[in-house]
Design a protein around this motif. Structure first.
Motif, mmCIF file in Angstrom:
data_model
loop_
_atom_site.group_PDB
_atom_site.id
_atom_site.type_symbol
_atom_site.label_atom_id
_atom_site.label_comp_id
_atom_site.label_asym_id
_atom_site.label_seq_id
_atom_site.Cartn_x
_atom_site.Cartn_y
_atom_site.Cartn_z
ATOM 1 N N ALA A 130 0.835 -1.209 0.000
ATOM 2 C CA ALA A 130 0.000 0.000 0.000
ATOM 3 C C ALA A 130 0.868 1.257 0.000
ATOM 4 N N GLY A 131 1.943 1.243 0.750
ATOM 5 C CA GLY A 131 2.865 2.386 0.769
ATOM 6 C C GLY A 131 3.482 2.626 -0.592
ATOM 7 N N GLN A 132 3.861 1.546 -1.264
ATOM 8 C CA GLN A 132 4.411 1.684 -2.620
ATOM 9 C C GLN A 132 3.360 2.203 -3.596
ATOM 10 N N ALA A 133 2.121 1.777 -3.416
ATOM 11 C CA ALA A 133 1.037 2.258 -4.280
ATOM 12 C C ALA A 133 0.877 3.762 -4.127
ATOM 13 N N ARG A 134 0.892 4.245 -2.899
ATOM 14 C CA ARG A 134 0.766 5.690 -2.661
ATOM 15 C C ARG A 134 1.958 6.442 -3.244
ATOM 16 N N TYR A 135 3.148 5.874 -3.108
ATOM 17 C CA TYR A 135 4.351 6.485 -3.675
ATOM 18 C C TYR A 135 4.231 6.591 -5.197
ATOM 19 N N ASP A 136 3.791 5.520 -5.839
ATOM 20 C CA ASP A 136 3.647 5.521 -7.294
ATOM 21 C C ASP A 136 2.580 6.506 -7.749
ATOM 22 N N LEU A 137 1.521 6.650 -6.974
ATOM 23 C CA LEU A 137 0.491 7.626 -7.317
ATOM 24 C C LEU A 137 1.055 9.048 -7.214
ATOM 25 N N GLY A 138 1.868 9.297 -6.211
ATOM 26 C CA GLY A 138 2.550 10.588 -6.101
ATOM 27 C C GLY A 138 3.488 10.831 -7.263
ATOM 28 N N THR A 139 4.157 9.781 -7.703
ATOM 29 C CA THR A 139 5.050 9.892 -8.857
ATOM 30 C C THR A 139 4.247 10.192 -10.118
ATOM 31 N N ALA A 140 3.069 9.601 -10.245
ATOM 32 C CA ALA A 140 2.195 9.900 -11.394
ATOM 33 C C ALA A 140 1.845 11.386 -11.410
ATOM 34 N N ARG A 141 1.542 11.949 -10.247
ATOM 35 C CA ARG A 141 1.230 13.382 -10.162
ATOM 36 C C ARG A 141 2.444 14.216 -10.581
ATOM 37 N N ALA A 142 3.631 13.807 -10.132
ATOM 38 C CA ALA A 142 4.856 14.516 -10.494
ATOM 39 C C ALA A 142 5.120 14.428 -11.996
ATOM 40 N N MET A 143 4.849 13.274 -12.579
ATOM 41 C CA MET A 143 5.049 13.118 -14.015
ATOM 42 C C MET A 143 4.058 13.971 -14.808
ATOM 43 N N LEU A 144 2.853 14.158 -14.285
ATOM 44 C CA LEU A 144 1.887 15.043 -14.944
ATOM 45 C C LEU A 144 2.428 16.472 -14.933
ATOM 46 N N ALA A 145 2.948 16.911 -13.802
ATOM 47 C CA ALA A 145 3.510 18.258 -13.703
ATOM 48 C C ALA A 145 4.718 18.426 -14.624
ATOM 49 N N ALA A 146 5.474 17.343 -14.812
ATOM 50 C CA ALA A 146 6.661 17.377 -15.678
ATOM 51 C C ALA A 146 6.314 17.151 -17.150
ATOM 52 N N GLU A 147 5.033 16.949 -17.442
ATOM 53 C CA GLU A 147 4.541 16.716 -18.804
ATOM 54 C C GLU A 147 5.116 15.444 -19.429
ATOM 55 N N ARG A 148 5.310 14.444 -18.611
ATOM 56 C CA ARG A 148 5.759 13.124 -19.069
ATOM 57 C C ARG A 148 4.562 12.186 -18.987
ATOM 58 N N TYR A 149 3.693 12.328 -19.972
ATOM 59 C CA TYR A 149 2.356 11.743 -19.899
ATOM 60 C C TYR A 149 2.338 10.229 -19.965
ATOM 61 N N LEU A 150 3.224 9.629 -20.725
ATOM 62 C CA LEU A 150 3.280 8.169 -20.761
ATOM 63 C C LEU A 150 3.585 7.622 -19.368
ATOM 64 N N TYR A 151 4.478 8.285 -18.667
ATOM 65 C CA TYR A 151 4.866 7.807 -17.351
ATOM 66 C C TYR A 151 3.795 8.080 -16.300
ATOM 67 N N VAL A 152 2.920 9.061 -16.552
ATOM 68 C CA VAL A 152 1.745 9.226 -15.697
ATOM 69 C C VAL A 152 0.944 7.923 -15.735
ATOM 70 N N LEU A 153 0.713 7.440 -16.941
ATOM 71 C CA LEU A 153 -0.118 6.240 -17.105
ATOM 72 C C LEU A 153 0.585 4.993 -16.574
ATOM 73 N N PHE A 154 1.877 4.898 -16.805
ATOM 74 C CA PHE A 154 2.631 3.759 -16.282
ATOM 75 C C PHE A 154 2.567 3.750 -14.748
ATOM 76 N N CYS A 155 2.770 4.908 -14.128
ATOM 77 C CA CYS A 155 2.725 4.977 -12.658
ATOM 78 C C CYS A 155 1.324 4.722 -12.124
ATOM 79 N N CYS A 156 0.305 5.117 -12.877
ATOM 80 C CA CYS A 156 -1.069 4.797 -12.474
ATOM 81 C C CYS A 156 -1.275 3.285 -12.477
ATOM 82 N N GLN A 157 -0.751 2.624 -13.489
ATOM 83 C CA GLN A 157 -0.853 1.165 -13.543
ATOM 84 C C GLN A 157 -0.140 0.547 -12.350
ATOM 85 N N GLN A 158 1.064 1.039 -12.077
ATOM 86 C CA GLN A 158 1.841 0.488 -10.975
ATOM 87 C C GLN A 158 1.151 0.705 -9.636
ATOM 88 N N ALA A 159 0.610 1.894 -9.423
ATOM 89 C CA ALA A 159 -0.081 2.191 -8.170
ATOM 90 C C ALA A 159 -1.285 1.276 -7.978
#
Length: 126
Positions: free
Chosen positions: A9-38
């Motif tokens: 669960a902690g890793q899921a929350r971390y990955d969701l935070g990373t997805a948010r960071a990737m959205l801010a960085a405009e790395r959209y593919l990695y937003v989706l990858f991190c969403c899958q991972q979370a």
């Protein structure tokens, strides 16, 4: 096994935070990858808690939802199927540039929002 479930669960929350960071960085593919991972990791947290066993080494999210005994509706199943494709496709370097160029910012934002809601819902089952 509670520790294992908490780690997932902690890793899921971390990955969701990373997805948010990737959205801010405009790395959209990695937003989706991190969403899958979370999503994968939160489902595995539920499996670990409910079965008191290590979750299976499976990445297909609909199968993990079944293993977690989580009843999902068709919209949720559609989200899980869509997210599962980004795990598979983002693993092959030769496919990344083409795939990344096809992910639109509005799509990444929409899927991140859906994933946040789904994970919040899953968190109530822990």
């Amino acid at each position: 096994m509670a520790d294992t479930a908490d780690q997932w669960a902690g890793q899921a929350r971390y990955d969701l935070g990373t997805a948010r960071a990737m959205l801010a960085a405009e790395r959209y593919l990695y937003v989706l990858f991190c969403c899958q991972q979370a999503t994968e990791k939160m489902l595995k947290a539920i499996i670990a808690k409910r079965t008191r066993e290590h979750p299976p080494r499976v990445q297909h999210l609909v199968r993990l939802a079944e293993a977690a005994r989580v009843e999902i509706d068709e919209n949720q199943a559609d989200l899980l199927r869509e997210l599962s494709t980004y795990y598979i496709q983002s693993r092959y370097p030769e496919e990344i540039p083409d795939l990344a160029s096809r992910v639109r910012p509005d799509e990444a934002k929409r899927i991140l929002g859906q994933t946040e809601g789904f994970i919040q819902w899953l968190s109530t089952m822990r």
